[in-house]
Design an enzyme around this catalytic site. Structure first.
Site, mmCIF file in Angstrom:
data_model
loop_
_atom_site.group_PDB
_atom_site.id
_atom_site.type_symbol
_atom_site.label_atom_id
_atom_site.label_comp_id
_atom_site.label_asym_id
_atom_site.label_seq_id
_atom_site.Cartn_x
_atom_site.Cartn_y
_atom_site.Cartn_z
ATOM 1 N N ASP A 8 0.871 -1.166 0.000
ATOM 2 C CA ASP A 8 0.000 0.000 0.000
ATOM 3 C C ASP A 8 0.912 1.222 0.000
ATOM 4 O OD1 ASP A 8 0.897 0.439 2.615
ATOM 5 O OD2 ASP A 8 -1.105 0.481 3.496
ATOM 6 N N HIS A 9 0.330 2.389 0.146
ATOM 7 C CA HIS A 9 1.105 3.632 0.098
ATOM 8 C C HIS A 9 2.178 3.697 1.181
ATOM 9 C CE1 HIS A 9 -2.441 4.145 2.628
ATOM 10 N NE2 HIS A 9 -1.716 4.977 3.360
ATOM 11 N N CYS A 65 3.421 -2.719 4.008
ATOM 12 C CA CYS A 65 2.566 -1.572 4.319
ATOM 13 C C CYS A 65 3.281 -0.807 5.421
ATOM 14 C CB CYS A 65 1.143 -1.993 4.705
ATOM 15 S SG CYS A 65 0.954 -2.899 6.251
ATOM 16 N N HIS A 98 9.881 -23.745 9.420
ATOM 17 C CA HIS A 98 8.920 -24.444 10.279
ATOM 18 C C HIS A 98 7.468 -24.264 9.844
ATOM 19 C CE1 HIS A 98 11.857 -24.490 13.940
ATOM 20 N NE2 HIS A 98 12.382 -24.998 12.843
#
Length: 145
Positions: A8-9, A65, A98
């Site tokens: 995202d921005h 993000c 894992h």
């Protein structure tokens, strides 16, 4: 290996740095956006990228993000996705070895670029150990059913 990247921005600059690392290592990737720092809704990118990873179009995905939290929560809503938020190298290694994480999430506002690129490198080059861990990952998948 084919890698999907998205943000995202709030994670745009980190995503761009990750693309540079992938190019340097000769790893094929597709950028799912966003393509600027203009405000946008992270679930849109997370869903599209996660669906592409879940159906096998890409081997792994990397999402960024501001914190890595929201975009990871959104990605984990897609069946077959095991998105791991990693801000240290031990977690990056363990999430692959894992947990067989297939999406890595990080937050541009909480991690430095140098460490983030080290995490990506470790995460991309660590294989799933299987064995006793496979049973646990299978149990995670069963929850989705």
């Amino acid at each position: 290996m084919k890698v999907a990247v998205g943000c995202d921005h709030g994670g745009f600059h980190l995503k761009e740095a990750i693309k540079g690392l992938l190019e340097k290592q000769g790893i094929e990737y597709k950028d799912f956006g966003t393509y600027s720092t203009d405000s946008m809704d992270y679930p849109d990118v997370a869903k599209t990228l996660a669906e592409a990873v879940a159906v096998g179009e890409f081997d792994r995905g990397i999402l960024t993000c501001g914190t890595g939290i929201g975009i990871g929560i959104a990605a984990n809503k897609v069946k077959g996705i095991r998105a791991a938020l990693c801000h240290d190298t031990f977690s990056a290694h363990a999430s692959r070895e894992h947990n067989n994480a297939n999406v890595l999430t990080m937050g541009e506002r909480v991690i430095g670029q140098g460490l983030a690129l080290e995490i990506v490198d470790i995460w991309l080059h660590t294989e799933f150990e299987g064995g006793r861990h496979a049973k646990r990952v299978d149990k995670i998948s069963a929850i989705e059913e």
